[in-house]
Scaffold this active site. Structure first.
Site, PDB file in Angstrom:
ATOM      1  N   LYS A  89      49.483  38.013  50.799  1.00 33.35           N
ATOM      2  CA  LYS A  89      48.097  38.448  50.994  1.00 33.35           C
ATOM      3  C   LYS A  89      47.094  37.417  50.502  1.00 33.35           C
ATOM      4  O   LYS A  89      45.903  37.514  50.836  1.00 33.35           O
ATOM      5  CB  LYS A  89      47.857  39.790  50.299  1.00 33.35           C
ATOM      6  CG  LYS A  89      47.882  39.776  48.792  1.00 33.35           C
ATOM      7  CD  LYS A  89      47.657  41.166  48.224  1.00 33.35           C
ATOM      8  CE  LYS A  89      47.684  41.183  46.706  1.00 33.35           C
ATOM      9  NZ  LYS A  89      46.622  40.366  46.100  1.00 33.35           N
ATOM     10  N   ASP A  90      47.543  36.422  49.732  1.00 31.71           N
ATOM     11  CA  ASP A  90      46.638  35.409  49.197  1.00 31.71           C
ATOM     12  C   ASP A  90      46.608  34.134  50.024  1.00 31.71           C
ATOM     13  O   ASP A  90      45.902  33.181  49.674  1.00 31.71           O
ATOM     14  CB  ASP A  90      47.042  35.046  47.755  1.00 31.71           C
ATOM     15  CG  ASP A  90      46.813  36.184  46.781  1.00 31.71           C
ATOM     16  OD1 ASP A  90      45.984  37.059  47.076  1.00 31.71           O
ATOM     17  OD2 ASP A  90      47.476  36.193  45.726  1.00 31.71           O
ATOM     18  N   ARG A 135      38.314  45.403  50.559  1.00 36.63           N
ATOM     19  CA  ARG A 135      39.063  46.514  51.164  1.00 36.63           C
ATOM     20  C   ARG A 135      39.091  47.721  50.239  1.00 36.63           C
ATOM     21  O   ARG A 135      38.806  48.858  50.654  1.00 36.63           O
ATOM     22  CB  ARG A 135      40.507  46.069  51.463  1.00 36.63           C
ATOM     23  CG  ARG A 135      41.431  47.227  51.863  1.00 36.63           C
ATOM     24  CD  ARG A 135      42.886  46.781  51.923  1.00 36.63           C
ATOM     25  NE  ARG A 135      43.387  46.341  50.639  1.00 36.63           N
ATOM     26  CZ  ARG A 135      43.981  47.140  49.741  1.00 36.63           C
ATOM     27  NH1 ARG A 135      44.131  48.423  49.985  1.00 36.63           N
ATOM     28  NH2 ARG A 135      44.433  46.653  48.598  1.00 36.63           N
ATOM     29  N   ARG A 136      39.460  47.502  48.987  1.00 37.07           N
ATOM     30  CA  ARG A 136      39.546  48.617  48.050  1.00 37.07           C
ATOM     31  C   ARG A 136      38.176  49.239  47.816  1.00 37.07           C
ATOM     32  O   ARG A 136      38.041  50.465  47.773  1.00 37.07           O
ATOM     33  CB  ARG A 136      40.158  48.138  46.732  1.00 37.07           C
ATOM     34  CG  ARG A 136      41.655  47.870  46.816  1.00 37.07           C
ATOM     35  CD  ARG A 136      42.181  47.171  45.591  1.00 37.07           C
ATOM     36  NE  ARG A 136      43.644  47.106  45.586  1.00 37.07           N
ATOM     37  CZ  ARG A 136      44.339  46.254  44.843  1.00 37.07           C
ATOM     38  NH1 ARG A 136      43.710  45.383  44.065  1.00 37.07           N
ATOM     39  NH2 ARG A 136      45.668  46.274  44.873  1.00 37.07           N
ATOM     40  N   ARG A 153      38.109  41.065  37.984  1.00 29.72           N
ATOM     41  CA  ARG A 153      39.043  40.006  38.364  1.00 29.72           C
ATOM     42  C   ARG A 153      39.948  39.703  37.193  1.00 29.72           C
ATOM     43  O   ARG A 153      39.707  40.103  36.071  1.00 29.72           O
ATOM     44  CB  ARG A 153      38.283  38.741  38.800  1.00 29.72           C
ATOM     45  CG  ARG A 153      37.663  38.902  40.173  1.00 29.72           C
ATOM     46  CD  ARG A 153      37.594  37.609  40.958  1.00 29.72           C
ATOM     47  NE  ARG A 153      38.832  36.870  40.938  1.00 29.72           N
ATOM     48  CZ  ARG A 153      38.907  35.571  40.654  1.00 29.72           C
ATOM     49  NH1 ARG A 153      37.824  34.880  40.374  1.00 29.72           N
ATOM     50  NH2 ARG A 153      40.065  34.959  40.660  1.00 29.72           N
ATOM     51  N   ARG A 159      43.021  42.969  33.715  1.00 29.83           N
ATOM     52  CA  ARG A 159      42.340  44.126  34.301  1.00 29.83           C
ATOM     53  C   ARG A 159      42.641  45.416  33.527  1.00 29.83           C
ATOM     54  O   ARG A 159      41.758  46.251  33.345  1.00 29.83           O
ATOM     55  CB  ARG A 159      42.719  44.256  35.777  1.00 29.83           C
ATOM     56  CG  ARG A 159      41.967  43.240  36.647  1.00 29.83           C
ATOM     57  CD  ARG A 159      42.234  43.441  38.114  1.00 29.83           C
ATOM     58  NE  ARG A 159      43.394  42.668  38.541  1.00 29.83           N
ATOM     59  CZ  ARG A 159      43.913  42.713  39.753  1.00 29.83           C
ATOM     60  NH1 ARG A 159      43.400  43.513  40.656  1.00 29.83           N
ATOM     61  NH2 ARG A 159      44.955  41.967  40.068  1.00 29.83           N
ATOM     62  N   CYS A 245      37.369  36.602  53.198  1.00 32.08           N
ATOM     63  CA  CYS A 245      37.456  37.349  51.939  1.00 32.08           C
ATOM     64  C   CYS A 245      36.357  38.402  51.799  1.00 32.08           C
ATOM     65  O   CYS A 245      36.419  39.242  50.908  1.00 32.08           O
ATOM     66  CB  CYS A 245      37.405  36.387  50.758  1.00 32.08           C
ATOM     67  SG  CYS A 245      38.967  35.541  50.495  1.00 32.08           S
TER      68      CYS A 245
END
Length: 312
Positions: A89-90, A135-136, A153, A159, A245
């Site tokens: 995903k990165d 997205r989240r 981040r 986190r 992004c």
């Protein structure tokens, strides 16, 4: 192509974060097992990526996904490493021609995990939720417009520490990342058919130089065909959308025999607007995801379409 196992010395490049190192170790161990060699024959070479050094701003504001890959790209191009291990995903959708995706490891749990509440609907009214993922944020605000989002981040430990310090009421982490770090009891997994994951989530992607046939052939031993089919379909969808992004996109891929069911949803960043669709197709057909992308963009309202550029 035959290989002398005693001479199979490889340098594996990875980011230095705890999760990236865990993924690199998984790749090393799978490769060593596949070829019957001592894992010590595969050297892990770690780099601190720009994305790990800069923690006070959202990734989209400081250069996007390339901040996870550019240092490893430079090492790979220079021959300082033989292959690089990434979270799928990165990795940017459009990659330099100099590199090839040599393997995708078996995909882990694709779900997101909510930390701080049992479910999205159990969040307290007006909850402050920390995330840096568009997205989240968009999915949360779509389901709970009363909530607010602040930028979170950092790696998993960072986190969780921010959450424990009271900077937010809740946050999200990837189930696969928690599993790879041995923290499977943390938080509450969200049903993937109700809370769609990120494209490429839970998949480990391995790249080598496109002209390095020897390394490509060695890595093919750990390429998981079903996982590769799913990840490449999701990347084909991303390419058709021209997302970046800043683009809130959620994707769920299911494998049904030799066919793929791909479901995707696009959002406006504030979560107010949503368009979704689904397509079934044969594994390996990368034109079908593009058709879904075109359909989604044709139905997207301006508040969504403004964040997607369409096919390159």
């Amino acid at each position: 192509m035959a290989h002398d196992k005693q001479d199979m010395k490889l340098r594996l490049g990875t980011r230095r974060s705890p999760l990236a190192m865990a993924q690199a170790e998984e790749a090393r161990d799978r490769l060593a097992a596949a070829h019957g060699i001592d894992p010590a024959h595969i050297e892990i070479v770690a780099v601190t990526a720009s994305g790990d050094r800069i923690q006070d701003r959202a990734l989209a504001e400081i250069g996007g996904k390339a901040l996870w890959t550019k240092e490893l790209d430079a090492w790979l191009a220079a021959g300082e490493i033989d292959f690089a291990v990434h979270s799928a995903k990165d990795v940017e959708t459009i990659r330099p021609d100099a590199f090839a995706i040599c393997a995708v490891l078996p995909r882990a749990d694709v779900r997101d995990v909510l930390i701080g509440a049992d479910s999205i609907h159990a969040l307290p009214p007006g909850a402050v939720v920390g995330t840096s993922a568009p997205r989240r944020a968009a999915q949360l605000l779509h389901a709970r417009p009363d909530c607010s989002v602040i930028t979170f981040r950092g790696n998993v430990a960072t986190r969780l520490a921010k959450l424990a310090a009271g900077e937010a009421d809740a946050t999200f982490l990837a189930a696969a990342g928690l599993e790879r770090l041995g923290q499977t009891g943390t938080g509450h997994p969200l049903a993937e058919d109700e809370w769609l994951p990120a494209p490429g989530q839970a998949a480990i992607l391995i790249e080598c130089r496109a002209d390095d046939a020897r390394t490509h052939e060695i890595l093919s031993a750990i390429d998981d065909a079903p996982s590769r089919s799913a990840v490449m379909a999701e990347r084909a969808l991303l390419a058709s959308l021209g997302g970046n992004c800043h683009s809130p996109i959620a994707v769920l891929t299911r494998l049904e025999g030799d066919r793929i069911v791909l479901r995707a949803a696009l959002y406006s960043p504030d979560g107010a607007e949503k368009v979704e669709g689904e397509i079934r197709f044969a594994a390996g057909d990368l034109e079908a995801p593009a058709r879904l992308g075109a359909d989604l963009l044709s139905r997207a309202v301006p508040a969504i379409a403004a964040h997607f550029d369409g096919p390159a």
